[in-house]
Design a protein around this motif. Structure first.
Motif, PDB file in Angstrom:
ATOM      1  N   LYS A 273      45.842 -14.672  79.989  1.00 12.70           N
ATOM      2  CA  LYS A 273      47.032 -15.664  79.961  1.00 12.70           C
ATOM      3  C   LYS A 273      46.901 -16.613  78.782  1.00 12.70           C
ATOM      4  N   LYS A 274      45.917 -16.327  77.945  1.00 13.46           N
ATOM      5  CA  LYS A 274      45.477 -17.255  76.746  1.00 13.46           C
ATOM      6  C   LYS A 274      46.595 -16.623  75.533  1.00 13.46           C
TER       7      LYS A 274
ATOM      8  N   LEU B  94      50.256 -10.424  82.787  1.00 13.11           N
ATOM      9  CA  LEU B  94      49.271 -11.510  82.486  1.00 13.11           C
ATOM     10  C   LEU B  94      48.279 -11.632  83.584  1.00 13.11           C
TER      11      LEU B  94
ATOM     12  N   GLU C 232      58.048  -8.861  74.876  1.00 11.77           N
ATOM     13  CA  GLU C 232      59.280  -8.788  75.671  1.00 11.77           C
ATOM     14  C   GLU C 232      60.308  -8.152  74.945  1.00 11.77           C
ATOM     15  N   GLU C 233      60.565  -8.447  73.627  1.00 10.70           N
ATOM     16  CA  GLU C 233      61.478  -7.973  72.635  1.00 10.70           C
ATOM     17  C   GLU C 233      61.500  -6.375  72.662  1.00 10.70           C
TER      18      GLU C 233
ATOM     19  N   SER D  11      49.213 -15.758  72.837  1.00 11.07           N
ATOM     20  CA  SER D  11      50.330 -16.623  72.369  1.00 11.07           C
ATOM     21  C   SER D  11      51.801 -16.553  72.668  1.00 11.07           C
ATOM     22  N   LYS D  12      52.381 -17.487  72.866  1.00 11.52           N
ATOM     23  CA  LYS D  12      53.875 -17.254  73.093  1.00 11.52           C
ATOM     24  C   LYS D  12      54.450 -16.582  72.436  1.00 11.52           C
ATOM     25  N   GLU D  13      54.097 -16.569  70.978  1.00 11.37           N
ATOM     26  CA  GLU D  13      54.765 -15.769  70.095  1.00 11.37           C
ATOM     27  C   GLU D  13      54.683 -14.129  70.224  1.00 11.37           C
ATOM     28  N   TYR D  14      53.236 -13.831  70.625  1.00 14.17           N
ATOM     29  CA  TYR D  14      53.195 -12.383  71.221  1.00 14.17           C
ATOM     30  C   TYR D  14      53.816 -12.030  72.351  1.00 14.17           C
ATOM     31  N   ILE D  15      53.906 -13.107  73.239  1.00 12.63           N
ATOM     32  CA  ILE D  15      54.761 -12.561  74.554  1.00 12.63           C
ATOM     33  C   ILE D  15      56.132 -12.422  74.255  1.00 12.63           C
ATOM     34  N   ARG D  16      56.892 -13.116  73.165  1.00 11.81           N
ATOM     35  CA  ARG D  16      58.094 -13.071  72.792  1.00 11.81           C
ATOM     36  C   ARG D  16      58.083 -11.499  72.262  1.00 11.81           C
TER      37      ARG D  16
ATOM     38  N   SER E  68      43.197 -11.585  74.795  1.00  9.60           N
ATOM     39  CA  SER E  68      43.965 -12.282  73.968  1.00  9.60           C
ATOM     40  C   SER E  68      43.521 -12.193  72.775  1.00  9.60           C
TER      41      SER E  68
END
Length: 178
Positions: free
Chosen positions: A158-159, A177, A169-170, A161-166, A134
C-alpha cells in the motif's frame, strides 16, 4: 520483509487446484512459494534455489526445475536448456519479480542473465503477475525485460505512490494492494 510476505501470501492465494504455475527467482517470490497451500495438486516450474527449497516442502503433484549455472547473488540457475524447458511449458499463471519498474523505461532486472529467462516466462504464461514491493516503482535497473503493460496483474504493498496507482489503472491491469 513484511511487505514481501504480504505480497507472497496474496500471490499464493491466487493459485488454484490443478494450476500450472511458474515462480520466478527473487526474495518476494520465495514468499509466494512459502505460502502455497500444502497438499494442493499443481504443477510448479521454478529455477531458483530458495524457491525450490520452499516448494520441496509442499506436497505438489509435479515439480519441474530448470537448472543450469548457479548464480549465488540471486540463487538462480540459468541455462539454455532451462530456457528451452520454460518455452515448452504452458502455464496458467506466472509470478514474476523485478528490480525496477518505470512507466517510461519498463520493467527491469539487475543481471543480464535473468533477461532471457524472464522473457521466456512471459511468453509461456496465460496470466502474468508482477510481484514487487512499492520501493521498486520509479526505479530503474540495468537490464530491461518487459513493458509494464505486458503484465495482467500487479501485487504490491500500500505504500505505492498515487502516480503509479493511476498509471497502472490507466493500462487496465488489475492492481492488488496488500
Amino acid at each position: 520483509p513484511e511487505a514481501k510476505m504480504r505480497i507472497g501470501r496474496k500471490a499464493a492465494s491466487m493459485v488454484e487446484q490443478e494450476d500450472i504455475i511458474i515462480i520466478d527467482s527473487g526474495s518476494t517470490t520465495e514468499y509466494v512459494a512459502k505460502y502455497l497451500p500444502d497438499g494442493m495438486s499443481t504443477t510448479i516450474l521454478c529455477y531458483a534455489l530458495n524457491v525450490l527449497l520452499e516448494i520441496a516442502q509442499k506436497c505438489t503433484s509435479k515439480l519441474l526445475f530448470a537448472g543450469g549455472t548457479f548464480h549465488s547473488n540471486t540463487l538462480m540457475f540459468e541455462s539454455q536448456e532451462g530456457i528451452d524447458l520454460i518455452r515448452r511449458i504452458r502455464a496458467r499463471k506466472a509470478f514474476i519479480s523485478a528490480s525496477g519498474i518505470d512507466a517510461r523505461l519498463g520493467v527491469t532486472c539487475s543481471n543480464d542473465y535473468e533477461r532471457e529467462t524472464k522473457r521466456a516466462i512471459i511468453q509461456s504464461s496465460l496470466r502474468k503477475i508482477l510481484v514487487a514491493d512499492s520501493s521498486k516503482f520509479g526505479t530503474i535497473s540495468s537490464d530491461y525485460f518487459a513493458e509494464l503493460n505486458e503484465f495482467d496483474e500487479i501485487i504490491t504493498d500500500k505504500k505505492i505512490s498515487k502516480e503509479y496507482i493511476r498509471i497502472i489503472e490507466e493500462t487496465g491491469m488489475t492492481l492488488h494492494l496488500v
